[in-house]
Design an enzyme around this catalytic site. Structure first.
Site, mmCIF file in Angstrom:
data_model
loop_
_atom_site.group_PDB
_atom_site.id
_atom_site.type_symbol
_atom_site.label_atom_id
_atom_site.label_comp_id
_atom_site.label_asym_id
_atom_site.label_seq_id
_atom_site.Cartn_x
_atom_site.Cartn_y
_atom_site.Cartn_z
ATOM 1 N N ASN A 212 40.583 51.476 38.985
ATOM 2 C CA ASN A 212 41.767 51.112 38.191
ATOM 3 C C ASN A 212 41.568 51.606 36.766
ATOM 4 O O ASN A 212 40.584 52.278 36.476
ATOM 5 C CB ASN A 212 41.990 49.587 38.244
ATOM 6 C CG ASN A 212 40.747 48.844 37.801
ATOM 7 O OD1 ASN A 212 40.319 48.960 36.662
ATOM 8 N ND2 ASN A 212 40.129 48.103 38.721
ATOM 9 N N ASP A 284 40.197 44.203 44.823
ATOM 10 C CA ASP A 284 40.244 43.179 45.876
ATOM 11 C C ASP A 284 39.834 43.757 47.228
ATOM 12 O O ASP A 284 39.403 43.030 48.110
ATOM 13 C CB ASP A 284 41.662 42.601 45.967
ATOM 14 C CG ASP A 284 41.944 41.663 44.794
ATOM 15 O OD1 ASP A 284 41.033 40.891 44.436
ATOM 16 O OD2 ASP A 284 43.050 41.736 44.220
ATOM 17 N N LYS A 294 32.212 64.718 52.511
ATOM 18 C CA LYS A 294 33.554 64.775 51.918
ATOM 19 C C LYS A 294 34.628 64.799 53.013
ATOM 20 O O LYS A 294 34.518 65.586 53.964
ATOM 21 C CB LYS A 294 33.646 66.040 51.054
ATOM 22 C CG LYS A 294 34.937 66.166 50.326
ATOM 23 C CD LYS A 294 34.934 67.421 49.475
ATOM 24 C CE LYS A 294 36.303 67.649 48.885
ATOM 25 N NZ LYS A 294 36.421 68.923 48.217
ATOM 26 N N PHE A 331 40.345 35.991 33.748
ATOM 27 C CA PHE A 331 41.476 36.728 33.188
ATOM 28 C C PHE A 331 42.502 36.891 34.298
ATOM 29 O O PHE A 331 42.150 36.864 35.484
ATOM 30 C CB PHE A 331 41.038 38.120 32.705
ATOM 31 C CG PHE A 331 40.663 38.164 31.251
ATOM 32 C CD1 PHE A 331 39.532 37.526 30.796
ATOM 33 C CD2 PHE A 331 41.460 38.858 30.337
ATOM 34 C CE1 PHE A 331 39.180 37.564 29.455
ATOM 35 C CE2 PHE A 331 41.124 38.908 28.988
ATOM 36 C CZ PHE A 331 39.983 38.261 28.539
ATOM 37 N N LYS A 345 45.853 31.145 40.000
ATOM 38 C CA LYS A 345 44.467 31.642 39.964
ATOM 39 C C LYS A 345 43.547 30.623 39.282
ATOM 40 O O LYS A 345 42.417 30.410 39.714
ATOM 41 C CB LYS A 345 44.393 32.979 39.210
ATOM 42 C CG LYS A 345 44.941 34.125 40.041
ATOM 43 C CD LYS A 345 44.989 35.431 39.270
ATOM 44 C CE LYS A 345 45.708 36.482 40.112
ATOM 45 N NZ LYS A 345 45.970 37.722 39.409
ATOM 46 N N LYS A 349 40.649 29.312 41.786
ATOM 47 C CA LYS A 349 39.282 29.788 41.528
ATOM 48 C C LYS A 349 38.444 28.741 40.788
ATOM 49 O O LYS A 349 37.344 29.040 40.338
ATOM 50 C CB LYS A 349 39.348 31.108 40.748
ATOM 51 C CG LYS A 349 40.100 32.201 41.526
ATOM 52 C CD LYS A 349 40.086 33.550 40.832
ATOM 53 C CE LYS A 349 41.030 34.519 41.540
ATOM 54 N NZ LYS A 349 40.541 35.886 41.610
#
Ligand code: PMT
Length: 403
Positions: A212, A284, A294, A331, A345, A349
């Site tokens: 990301n 995730d 490859k 976060f 969350k 959590k």
């Protein structure tokens, strides 16, 4: 931290690294500090008085016997005026004189009257053989043992004399971080804080991964903010491109590129921690298999199906093992139904607080130097912070959650 209104005294001695000091003055002034400069006579062979005077906006103190000006007996009044002093570059000569209490020019008389009263940072810079000299090492050790003083180790690398070794003065950002560190009250002394930063990389084959846009800027800003307050920080880094300014070795860095590696590192450390702040953008899912070679496109192939399996949820696992004396802060990066998703969350959590940032906000989220966050606490309290630099956001998160 904000340097607005802070008085910083820079002491320059005669080494080639003095060429970096005009940049330091600019950076401190840009951060809101007022800067004054004291030098040895030799320092002015390497950087001109006019440059220092122009950038700081004040006369330079380099001659004990010059005609009296606004700052009469400057070696006494400058230390009184300043909130902190930095001696950069600190030559072997100035370190030895400081350690022995010798005060025989404008700079060393100023240091002599400052040492017992104000925070002072020394940034030694010299040839590696001079740095290795037992007298230099002993002087450094003596100064390190004094309550208000810290000495930043020089960097290794090419030296002005053409050789390579330990003796380079660290870059301006590190010097500024050291000044900010010296100025910050150590409200987190004795605390061990785990911080995750950056994005994870999930390997697909030897040349590709899923990741990301996280750069680690937010997580590293948090690590600096905690270290500045005296915490011992364990920083678990995924893929990061932001610099870690770590001159004082209070940030212990562990590299872990995949979510599984990050999970293992965090689980290993968690029981030793007083708190964790999970700022990393953790994937995730990961490819069910990592191809050994490859992956090739076959002639005429129109699509490719990738099977993913679920990664461990680090926050949730830490939340399950959390002791009553530990604090866990997560976060949440959202693109819609922000508050609702963040609160889910927070609860699922077992977090004590969650820091929400939304990709719908300009200047917030991945890669930016700024962020805009809301803090949501498990006791129902919440705080909206303005758009500001990630360094300022980090300071405010720590101020709100750790005081
Ligand atoms: O690094 P920068 O470029 O400065 O960008 C900063 C940031 C946008 C990455 C940062 O501010 C941020 O929002 N980090 C969390 C991103 C994220 O993954 O959020 P999430 O809503 O998917 O995850 C919620 C929480 O669970 C997070 O604390 C995350 O670290 C944690 N998590 C998520 C998945 C997982 N498998 N394990 C986890 O521990």
């Amino acid at each position: 931290m904000s340097l607005t209104g802070k008085h910083i005294l820079i002491g320059i001695s005669g080494g080639i690294a003095a060429y970096k000091i005009p940049e330091l003055i600019r950076s401190l002034v840009k951060s809101g500090a007022e800067v004054r400069v004291a030098t040895t006579k030799n320092a002015l062979e390497f950087v001109t008085e006019l440059t220092l005077q122009t950038l700081s906006g004040h006369a330079v103190y380099s001659d004990v016997f010059a005609a009296i000006n606004a700052h009469a007996t400057e070696h006494i009044s400058l230390p009184e005026w300043c909130d902190a002093m930095i001696v950069a570059p600190a030559t072997a000569n100035v370190l030895a004189k400081t350690a022995a209490g010798i005060a025989d020019d404008a700079l060393t008389t100023t240091i002599c009257s400052c040492v017992a009263r104000k925070p002072i940072v020394f940034a030694p810079a010299m040839n590696d053989k001079m740095w290795e000299n037992p007298a230099t090492q002993q002087a450094t050790q003596t100064i390190r043992g004094w309550k208000n003083c810290m000495v930043i180790d020089p960097d290794e690398g090419p030296l002005a004399c053409g050789t390579s070794g330990k003796g380079r003065m660290p870059e301006v950002e590190v010097l500024q971080e050291a000044i900010e560190y010296a100025l910050t009250p150590k409200s987190l002394a004795g605390q061990h804080i785990l911080i995750t930063a950056g994005g994870t990389q999930e390997k697909l084959d030897p040349v590709r991964f899923i990741s990301n846009y996280s750069t680690g800027k937010m997580g590293i800003a948090l690590a600096h903010a905690c270290a500045r307050r005296g915490a011992e920080v364990t920083l678990v880094c995924g893929s990061v491109s932001a610099p870690l300014l770590n001159p004082f070795a209070r940030i212990h860095r562990i590299n872990s590129l995949s979510a599984q590696e990050m999970y293992e590192a965090c689980m290993e450390e968690w029981s030793k921690m007083n708190a964790a702040i999970l700022c990393a953008a953790v994937a995730d899912f990961r490819p069910m298999e990592t191809a050994k070679e490859k992956i090739k496109k076959e002639p005429g192939q129109e699509s490719f199906t990738l099977h993913l399996s679920t990664n461990p949820d680090i926050a949730r696992a830490l939340g399950e093992q959390k002791r009553p004396d530990q604090r866990l802060i997560g976060f949440a990066l959202e693109t819609c139904h922000e508050k609702e998703n963040a609160l889910t969350k927070l609860e699922r959590k077992n977090l004590d607080a969650i820091v929400l940032n939304s990709l719908r906000e300009e200047g917030a989220g991945f890669g930016t130097d700024t962020n805009r966050v809301s803090l949501m606490l498990c006791n129902g309290n919440s705080y909206e912070l303005p758009l500001q630099s990630k360094a300022q956001v980090a300071e405010q998160i720590i101020d709100t959650l750790f005081t």
